[in-house]
Motif scaffolding. Structure first.
Motif, mmCIF file in Angstrom:
data_model
loop_
_atom_site.group_PDB
_atom_site.id
_atom_site.type_symbol
_atom_site.label_atom_id
_atom_site.label_comp_id
_atom_site.label_asym_id
_atom_site.label_seq_id
_atom_site.Cartn_x
_atom_site.Cartn_y
_atom_site.Cartn_z
ATOM 1 N N LYS A 63 0.839 -1.208 0.000
ATOM 2 C CA LYS A 63 0.000 0.000 0.000
ATOM 3 C C LYS A 63 0.871 1.254 0.000
ATOM 4 N N ILE A 66 2.405 1.685 -3.419
ATOM 5 C CA ILE A 66 1.389 2.170 -4.363
ATOM 6 C C ILE A 66 1.172 3.659 -4.158
ATOM 7 N N LYS A 67 1.094 4.080 -2.904
ATOM 8 C CA LYS A 67 0.903 5.510 -2.602
ATOM 9 C C LYS A 67 2.055 6.339 -3.180
ATOM 10 N N GLU A 68 3.299 5.870 -2.970
ATOM 11 C CA GLU A 68 4.467 6.585 -3.493
ATOM 12 C C GLU A 68 4.450 6.615 -5.019
ATOM 13 N N LEU A 69 4.068 5.504 -5.653
ATOM 14 C CA LEU A 69 4.029 5.455 -7.117
ATOM 15 C C LEU A 69 2.944 6.383 -7.676
ATOM 16 N N ILE A 70 1.818 6.473 -6.993
ATOM 17 C CA ILE A 70 0.749 7.379 -7.438
ATOM 18 C C ILE A 70 1.230 8.826 -7.356
ATOM 19 N N GLU A 71 1.920 9.169 -6.264
ATOM 20 C CA GLU A 71 2.454 10.528 -6.126
ATOM 21 C C GLU A 71 3.485 10.818 -7.217
ATOM 22 N N ARG A 72 4.374 9.855 -7.468
ATOM 23 C CA ARG A 72 5.409 10.040 -8.502
ATOM 24 C C ARG A 72 4.773 10.178 -9.877
ATOM 25 N N ASN A 73 3.749 9.376 -10.140
ATOM 26 C CA ASN A 73 3.055 9.447 -11.419
ATOM 27 C C ASN A 73 2.404 10.813 -11.598
ATOM 28 N N SER A 74 1.806 11.332 -10.539
ATOM 29 C CA SER A 74 1.173 12.643 -10.602
ATOM 30 C C SER A 74 2.213 13.730 -10.908
ATOM 31 N N GLU A 77 3.211 13.460 -14.547
ATOM 32 C CA GLU A 77 2.155 13.965 -15.436
ATOM 33 C C GLU A 77 2.162 15.488 -15.465
#
Length: 131
Positions: A63, A66-74, A77
């Motif tokens: 989890k 996933i949180k870190e990857l979502i932040e990095r993806n944002s 982008e």
């Protein structure tokens, strides 16, 4: 005839004695089977609890990743959007052509990285100690 300290006469008491012995063995082995089943169940419960604990820990780690990857993806982008707005139409066309052909982008021109200024060393005029 004497069996296990009991005097037995005739065939009928002997059969009764063997029947009682057989019943005793069945009941004691039945009890031991239940005890073994209980031990097996306890061991399985222990294994289950350890596995559940390990799975919960792994889920927490995943989890967080996933949180870190979502932040990095944002972040990426946002950076991509900014770069697209700053790029000229020619740069965008060149980029689209590279994407379609699958060729790597050209290396950016290397700019000289300014370092600390080099200061001239004062020349010493007399090699001996100064007074």
């Amino acid at each position: 005839m004497r069996v296990l300290g009991v005097r037995v006469q005739g065939e009928m008491p002997l059969k009764l004695l063997f029947w009682e012995l057989e019943q005793h063995l069945k009941s004691s082995s039945g009890a031991s089977v239940v005890a073994i089943d209980n031990k097996i169940e306890q061991a399985m419960d222990l294994v289950k609890s350890h596995l559940m604990y390990a799975v919960r820990e792994e889920v927490e780690v995943l989890k967080e990743q996933i949180k870190e990857l979502i932040e990095r993806n944002s972040q990426l982008e946002q950076e991509n959007t900014l770069l697209k707005t700053l790029a000229s139409p020619e740069q965008m066309a060149q980029f689209q052509a590279q994407v379609q052909t699958g060729s790597p982008p050209p290396a950016p021109p290397s700019a000289a990285v300014p370092g600390p200024p080099i200061l001239p060393q004062p020349a010493s005029h007399s090699p001996g100690p100064s007074a």
